[in-house]
Each structure stands twice: as C-alpha cells, then as structure tokens.
Design a protein around this motif. Structure first.
Motif, PDB file in Angstrom:
ATOM      1  N   LEU A 107      61.947 -53.220  29.489  1.00 57.80           N
ATOM      2  CA  LEU A 107      61.094 -52.368  28.657  1.00 57.80           C
ATOM      3  C   LEU A 107      61.060 -50.929  29.161  1.00 57.80           C
ATOM      4  CD1 LEU A 107      58.061 -54.717  27.886  1.00 57.80           C
ATOM      5  CD2 LEU A 107      59.879 -53.995  26.328  1.00 57.80           C
ATOM      6  N   GLY A 108      61.949 -50.578  30.040  1.00 62.74           N
ATOM      7  CA  GLY A 108      62.000 -49.217  30.536  1.00 62.74           C
ATOM      8  C   GLY A 108      60.956 -48.945  31.600  1.00 62.74           C
ATOM      9  N   VAL A 109      60.894 -47.715  32.052  1.00 63.26           N
ATOM     10  CA  VAL A 109      60.001 -47.335  33.148  1.00 63.26           C
ATOM     11  C   VAL A 109      58.541 -47.562  32.781  1.00 63.26           C
ATOM     12  CG1 VAL A 109      59.213 -45.425  34.588  1.00 63.26           C
ATOM     13  CG2 VAL A 109      61.639 -45.648  34.056  1.00 63.26           C
ATOM     14  N   ILE A 110      58.155 -47.173  31.572  1.00 63.76           N
ATOM     15  CA  ILE A 110      56.751 -47.297  31.169  1.00 63.76           C
ATOM     16  C   ILE A 110      56.330 -48.764  31.129  1.00 63.76           C
ATOM     17  CG2 ILE A 110      55.130 -46.955  29.263  1.00 63.76           C
ATOM     18  CD1 ILE A 110      56.714 -44.400  28.590  1.00 63.76           C
ATOM     19  N   GLY A 111      57.136 -49.599  30.501  1.00 67.25           N
ATOM     20  CA  GLY A 111      56.810 -51.015  30.427  1.00 67.25           C
ATOM     21  C   GLY A 111      56.765 -51.671  31.794  1.00 67.25           C
ATOM     22  N   PHE A 112      57.692 -51.271  32.666  1.00 66.42           N
ATOM     23  CA  PHE A 112      57.732 -51.853  34.006  1.00 66.42           C
ATOM     24  C   PHE A 112      56.505 -51.442  34.818  1.00 66.42           C
ATOM     25  CE2 PHE A 112      59.020 -51.974  38.480  1.00 66.42           C
ATOM     26  CZ  PHE A 112      59.502 -53.275  38.570  1.00 66.42           C
ATOM     27  N   LEU A 113      56.160 -50.156  34.787  1.00 68.97           N
ATOM     28  CA  LEU A 113      55.008 -49.688  35.551  1.00 68.97           C
ATOM     29  C   LEU A 113      53.707 -50.295  35.033  1.00 68.97           C
ATOM     30  CD1 LEU A 113      55.893 -45.906  36.090  1.00 68.97           C
ATOM     31  CD2 LEU A 113      56.043 -47.783  37.748  1.00 68.97           C
ATOM     32  N   ALA A 114      53.595 -50.448  33.724  1.00 73.70           N
ATOM     33  CA  ALA A 114      52.400 -51.077  33.155  1.00 73.70           C
ATOM     34  C   ALA A 114      52.284 -52.526  33.632  1.00 73.70           C
ATOM     35  CB  ALA A 114      52.448 -51.025  31.634  1.00 73.70           C
ATOM     36  N   THR A 115      53.408 -53.212  33.720  1.00 73.12           N
ATOM     37  CA  THR A 115      53.409 -54.590  34.197  1.00 73.12           C
ATOM     38  C   THR A 115      53.022 -54.671  35.664  1.00 73.12           C
ATOM     39  OG1 THR A 115      55.109 -55.189  32.586  1.00 73.12           O
ATOM     40  CG2 THR A 115      54.814 -56.671  34.457  1.00 73.12           C
ATOM     41  N   VAL A 116      53.555 -53.754  36.465  1.00 75.60           N
ATOM     42  CA  VAL A 116      53.186 -53.711  37.884  1.00 75.60           C
ATOM     43  C   VAL A 116      51.681 -53.525  38.030  1.00 75.60           C
ATOM     44  CG1 VAL A 116      53.375 -52.383  40.022  1.00 75.60           C
ATOM     45  CG2 VAL A 116      55.431 -52.898  38.694  1.00 75.60           C
ATOM     46  N   LEU A 158      55.013 -47.979  23.949  1.00 73.05           N
ATOM     47  CA  LEU A 158      56.361 -48.524  23.757  1.00 73.05           C
ATOM     48  C   LEU A 158      56.816 -48.410  22.306  1.00 73.05           C
ATOM     49  CD1 LEU A 158      56.253 -51.741  25.988  1.00 73.05           C
ATOM     50  CD2 LEU A 158      57.417 -49.581  26.471  1.00 73.05           C
ATOM     51  N   LEU A 159      55.901 -48.686  21.369  1.00 75.46           N
ATOM     52  CA  LEU A 159      56.295 -48.671  19.960  1.00 75.46           C
ATOM     53  C   LEU A 159      56.385 -47.256  19.394  1.00 75.46           C
ATOM     54  CD1 LEU A 159      56.937 -51.201  18.155  1.00 75.46           C
ATOM     55  CD2 LEU A 159      55.865 -51.686  20.348  1.00 75.46           C
ATOM     56  N   SER A 160      55.916 -46.270  20.145  1.00 71.24           N
ATOM     57  CA  SER A 160      56.067 -44.884  19.696  1.00 71.24           C
ATOM     58  C   SER A 160      57.233 -44.202  20.397  1.00 71.24           C
ATOM     59  CB  SER A 160      54.781 -44.096  19.953  1.00 71.24           C
ATOM     60  OG  SER A 160      54.521 -43.995  21.342  1.00 71.24           O
ATOM     61  N   GLY A 161      58.046 -45.009  21.079  1.00 74.81           N
ATOM     62  CA  GLY A 161      59.225 -44.468  21.738  1.00 74.81           C
ATOM     63  C   GLY A 161      58.943 -43.769  23.053  1.00 74.81           C
ATOM     64  N   GLY A 162      57.825 -44.130  23.678  1.00 72.65           N
ATOM     65  CA  GLY A 162      57.489 -43.549  24.972  1.00 72.65           C
ATOM     66  C   GLY A 162      56.531 -42.387  24.917  1.00 72.65           C
ATOM     67  N   SER A 163      56.043 -42.038  23.723  1.00 72.62           N
ATOM     68  CA  SER A 163      55.093 -40.929  23.596  1.00 72.62           C
ATOM     69  C   SER A 163      53.707 -41.357  24.062  1.00 72.62           C
ATOM     70  CB  SER A 163      55.005 -40.457  22.145  1.00 72.62           C
ATOM     71  OG  SER A 163      56.266 -40.030  21.670  1.00 72.62           O
TER      72      SER A 163
END
Length: 294
Positions: A107-116, A158-163
């Motif tokens: 899920l990219g950097v944002i998804g990974f950091l949110a999971t952490v 995530l659904l806004s493309g990282g915004s």
C-alpha cells in the motif's frame, strides 16, 4: 509438541471485532474518492488489512496479555481453556503482526506507516509495562484513535492517491474516534470483577457501573451532535436529518442501558451501536457529495 486447534485460532482472532475498523476504512475511502470502483485493489487490500490482519493481530495480543484476567472473567476463552496451549497465543500475535506488515508493504509508504502505527498502538494497549488498557480513559482513547480515526484517515488518504484528507473528513474522523471511546466502554461492563482483581482500571471499575454508563453515553452522543452541527453548517440538511433519526433510536435504547448498564451493555452493543456506525456512513457520503458538488 501441542498445536492449537484451528477453530481456537479463529476464536482468538475474534472475527466479530473486525467490522469497526473495516467500516471506518470504508467511510474514509468514500470521503477520499468519488470513484472507488477505479481503485478496487487498494480498497479491498485496505479492508483486508484493517480487519482480518491488523485488528485480528490486536485481538491476539490482547488475549495473550489478558490470559490471567480471562481466567477469571471468561475461562472458556482459547488461551485460559488450554485450546491454545503454551506460548502459542504470543506466537500467533507476532506472526499475524508480521503478516500485516507484509501486506501493508503493497500500500505504499502511507499505508505501511499507518499499519506500523496501528500495530504499535495494539501492542502498547495490552503489553506491560505501558499497557494502556490499565486505565480506561487512555486505553479506550487509544482504541478509538486506532479503530476509527486512523482507519478512516488511511482510507481517505489511500483512495485520494496519497493526498492529505480534506478538512471535513479529518473533523469527522476525530469526532467518530471520540464516539468510539464510549463504544469501547461498553465492553468493560462484563469484566468488572476480574478487572478489579487484576488492577485493570476500566471506567466501570473507576466510576462504578452507572456513572461509567453515563460517560459512555455522553462519549457516543456528543460527537454525533457535533457532526450534525457541522453538516448543517456545510448545508447538508438531508444528511443531518438522517443522522438525527438514527440518534433518536440510540437515545430510545440508551434509556434501558442507563438504568441497568451491566445487564444491558451487550444488548446496546448489538442494537444501538449499529445505528451510530450507520450515521458514520451517512456522514461520509455527505462529505463525498461536497466533493461532487465542488
């Protein structure tokens, strides 16, 4: 070597608890995109991650560190009953956390950091010496932020493309995180005696059942009132009316809960809380319609 029963593992991971963060992720996703159908892989991976992986990990962690309390309150739970023997409860919590991180890497950097962040909160909630859950005010706040706010904001991002999510979406995420504090308190009424013996200072232990019920109701209702005020300010009266009707149903059910909180907490969880989370989705579509109208 004794291995845990597959059915016991599923019980440990508590599928019934996966719904709230998945729902919050879906609500956030709606506020972040007008065309979820164009981002289905991300959307479904996010749902998988928030529910069957991260939330399930948190349940395994909690059951492992609560095994002594559960031996008093719920001796039939998988770990105290012996259906998950030895240290397998801890092993499952670690394995599921690692699987969650692996899935989040897609899920990219944002998804990974949110999971952490979600996993860190899950472990700190249950694991000594920090163990947020030993104080009902802090523990319920951590759960509310993780289950509702973080899942909502992650979906929107995530659904806004990282915004960065828009201001209305962030405000709703914060308010529904606060309402989740009250929802989490509902789970504490069934375990008052065991919590008191084991030093877990839940709100019912600290305040007594009736005052804790009043605080729980306030935490659930006040954020929804603020949501209605915001929606009216944003000229979304139709959505405001729907949430108001849903709140009326909650107030009707709360009357019995406030009279007999220990006996009625589970009932309210089953029938009152779904009205609250339905309002979450209504509010998410209100924000989505603002985007469509802009």
């Amino acid at each position: 070597m004794n291995l845990p029963e597959p059915r016991a593992i599923l019980t440990l991971l508590k599928p019934i608890t996966w719904f709230p963060p998945m729902w919050a992720f879906a609500c956030g996703s709606i506020t972040g995109s007008e065309t979820i159908n164009q981002h289905l892989p991300i959307f479904f991976l996010g749902l998988l991650l928030t529910g069957p992986l991260v939330c399930a990990s948190s349940q395994a962690v909690n059951d492992w560190y609560d095994r002594h309390v559960d031996a008093i309150n719920e001796p039939d739970r998988p770990i105290p009953s012996g259906r998950i023997p030895g240290s397998w409860g801890l092993y499952i919590a670690i394995i599921w956390s690692l699987i969650s991180l692996y899935a989040a890497s897609y899920l990219g950097v944002i998804g990974f950091l949110a999971t952490v962040l979600a996993l860190v909160l899950a472990w700190l909630y249950s694991m000594p010496p920090i163990r947020f859950k030993n104080n009902g005010w802090i523990g319920n706040l951590a759960c509310g932020v993780s289950y509702e706010g973080l899942a909502w904001i992650t979906g929107a991002t995530l659904l806004s493309g990282g915004s960065i999510p828009n201001k209305p979406s962030l405000l709703l995420a914060g308010l529904y995180s606060a309402s989740a504090h009250g929802i989490m308190t509902l789970n504490d009424f069934k375990a008052i005696e065991g919590d008191r013996q084991m030093g877990v200072r839940s709100l019912p232990v600290q305040l007594g059942a009736k005052r804790a019920a009043q605080f729980s109701a306030a935490f659930m209702l006040i954020p929804q009132i603020l949501v209605m005020i915001l929606l009216s300010y944003w000229d979304k009266q139709g959505y405001t009316i729907v949430i108001g009707v849903l709140m009326m149903g909650q107030v009707f059910l709360l009357v019995d809960f406030l009279k007999k909180p220990i006996q009625k907490a589970l009932f309210y969880s089953g029938f009152g809380v779904p009205l609250l989370v339905s309002g979450m989705m209504v509010a998410a579509f209100a924000v989505n319609s603002m985007e469509l109208g802009s």
